[in-house]
Design an enzyme around this catalytic site. Sequence first.
Site, PDB file in Angstrom:
ATOM      1  N   THR A 246       0.742  -1.001   0.151  1.00  0.00           N
ATOM      2  CA  THR A 246       0.023  -0.022   0.046  1.00  0.00           C
ATOM      3  C   THR A 246       0.887   1.188  -0.291  1.00  0.00           C
ATOM      4  O   THR A 246       2.098   1.119   0.568  1.00  0.00           O
ATOM      5  CB  THR A 246      -0.900  -0.149   1.363  1.00  0.00           C
ATOM      6  OG1 THR A 246      -1.421   1.357   1.347  1.00  0.00           O
ATOM      7  CG2 THR A 246       0.010  -0.234   2.361  1.00  0.00           C
ATOM      8  N   ASP A 247       0.356   2.239  -0.591  1.00  0.00           N
ATOM      9  CA  ASP A 247       1.113   3.621  -0.344  1.00  0.00           C
ATOM     10  C   ASP A 247       1.012   4.102   1.137  1.00  0.00           C
ATOM     11  O   ASP A 247       1.826   5.192   1.057  1.00  0.00           O
ATOM     12  CB  ASP A 247       0.290   4.596  -1.395  1.00  0.00           C
ATOM     13  CG  ASP A 247      -1.122   4.917  -1.065  1.00  0.00           C
ATOM     14  OD1 ASP A 247      -1.660   4.451   0.042  1.00  0.00           O
ATOM     15  OD2 ASP A 247      -1.599   5.825  -1.599  1.00  0.00           O
ATOM     16  N   GLU A 248       0.229   3.636   1.830  1.00  0.00           N
ATOM     17  CA  GLU A 248       0.191   4.054   3.273  1.00  0.00           C
ATOM     18  C   GLU A 248       1.573   3.909   4.073  1.00  0.00           C
ATOM     19  O   GLU A 248       1.609   4.528   5.052  1.00  0.00           O
ATOM     20  CB  GLU A 248      -1.000   3.383   4.214  1.00  0.00           C
ATOM     21  CG  GLU A 248      -2.259   3.740   3.300  1.00  0.00           C
ATOM     22  CD  GLU A 248      -3.676   3.184   4.070  1.00  0.00           C
ATOM     23  OE1 GLU A 248      -3.466   3.300   5.471  1.00  0.00           O
ATOM     24  OE2 GLU A 248      -4.406   3.127   3.411  1.00  0.00           O
TER      25      GLU A 248
ATOM     26  N   LYS B 221       2.517  -3.472   7.233  1.00  0.00           N
ATOM     27  CA  LYS B 221       2.659  -3.598   5.861  1.00  0.00           C
ATOM     28  C   LYS B 221       4.270  -3.229   5.454  1.00  0.00           C
ATOM     29  O   LYS B 221       4.958  -3.812   4.591  1.00  0.00           O
ATOM     30  CB  LYS B 221       1.700  -2.818   4.749  1.00  0.00           C
ATOM     31  CG  LYS B 221       0.370  -3.160   4.842  1.00  0.00           C
ATOM     32  CD  LYS B 221       0.267  -4.767   4.392  1.00  0.00           C
ATOM     33  CE  LYS B 221       0.435  -4.883   3.022  1.00  0.00           C
ATOM     34  NZ  LYS B 221      -0.016  -6.067   2.233  1.00  0.00           N
TER      35      LYS B 221
ATOM     36  N   TYR C  61      -1.630  -0.889  10.769  1.00  0.00           N
ATOM     37  CA  TYR C  61      -1.930  -1.455   9.622  1.00  0.00           C
ATOM     38  C   TYR C  61      -0.653  -1.040   8.804  1.00  0.00           C
ATOM     39  O   TYR C  61       0.170  -1.941   8.108  1.00  0.00           O
ATOM     40  CB  TYR C  61      -3.306  -0.959   8.868  1.00  0.00           C
ATOM     41  CG  TYR C  61      -3.281  -1.282   7.537  1.00  0.00           C
ATOM     42  CD1 TYR C  61      -3.186  -2.796   6.973  1.00  0.00           C
ATOM     43  CD2 TYR C  61      -3.021  -0.336   6.637  1.00  0.00           C
ATOM     44  CE1 TYR C  61      -3.137  -2.876   5.690  1.00  0.00           C
ATOM     45  CE2 TYR C  61      -3.046  -0.403   5.168  1.00  0.00           C
ATOM     46  CZ  TYR C  61      -3.160  -1.891   4.775  1.00  0.00           C
ATOM     47  OH  TYR C  61      -2.996  -1.968   3.393  1.00  0.00           O
TER      48      TYR C  61
END
Length: 352
Positions: free
Chosen positions: A132-134, A161, A157
Amino acid sequence: MRVIVTGGAGFIGSAVVRHLIGKGYEVLTIDKLTYAGSLTSLAAVKDDPRHRFLKADICDRAAMQEAFETFKPDRVMHLAAESHVDRSITGARDFVETNVLGSFTLLEAARHYWNDLEQERKERFRFLHVSTDEVYGSLGDEGLFTEETPYDPSSPYSASKAASDHLAKAWARTYGLPVVVSNCSNNYGPYHFPEKLIPLVILNALHGKPLPVYGNGANVRDWLYVEDHARALDLIAERGRIGETYNVGGRNERRNIDVVTRICGLMDDLHPKAASHADLITYVTDRPGHDARYAIDATKLETELGWTAMETFESGIEKTVKWYLENEWWWGPLREGYDGRRLGLLAQTGAK
Ligand code: NAD
Ligand code: TYD
């Protein structure tokens, strides 16, 4: 082409499985079927002889090893994860177990299988780690995430990741495992579990329930239609360079309040009620650690691999609202298990 897809009963994984089966590939879906996974998301491929399903936990090393040895994949597309930021705030353990330890276990099973392959198959093998870009944290008003942006995760989260991305890249550098990593922006579309903003708002609007907007609604996300992501992942697994990262995003930045308002407008047209659905918009307590803005620079994917998004936000969101209106058979049973209640408040953590 024989592909293992982990998390294939989830939102993005099921889109990937449908895409690969549509191309004539042999697919083994591995999924634990948590609350977020549903075999109904794979209804379209249920009777296809090229699709097999294995209910298993990616943390189970013996089950993973056996899956590799018996299915003999050419590729792995690893999507299995705990994926909801709000749930990670009140229950981070599952995120660390699946996203970190599960990814580690899968990498190890892949490495042992890959080590024993004959040279030609060894060179062809790919492990695509889907992220993810998060992991990049929050942007201010300007700028975009590139593949060089330093990691700076905000939530349990995104931290889990980020950890798994580092493991995947380390397995490439240390063991030579042919790993490629992708980091994508927010997805939306059919089969999206209705705890995430877009499906939650569509179903709450349908049921005349409040539409919760966190904080002042000015947080920005960069939205990508899920089938555009599935095509990107296939391309990255096929042609991405080993050890590299590819950012995926459709250049569709929107403030949350504008997303919610657009859904209300579509609901007014497609499912009219006496009052506008926008009357249901309710500003609620902000998410702890809420990232202000995400936006992806997908130049590398576009120029190196020739990918472009096919849906604009306008076309994709209309398709999505229509899909939810027409597919209660899919979301009805899921809403019985999760009714749209607020998740992820610190008061729910029991933390002192
Ligand atoms: P999802 O929650 O809809 O699906 C996850 C799937 O993984 C479910 O089917 C679940 O049953 C399965 N799973 C969970 N724990 C497992 C375990 N221990 N063993 C086996 N299976 C397990 O998630 P999603 O939105 O489809 O996301 C898929 C992947 O893409 C994730 O890795 C996520 O981090 C990444 N991603 C998601 C987005 C997004 O906007 N949703 C954006 C970028 C990247
Ligand atoms: P979400 O769909 O949970 O995705 P992510 O946290 O991975 O970006 O949330 C998208 C945005 O919408 C995020 O800024 C939080 C916000 N949000 C709301 O305003 N209300 C909601 O009910 C939810 C679930 C999210």
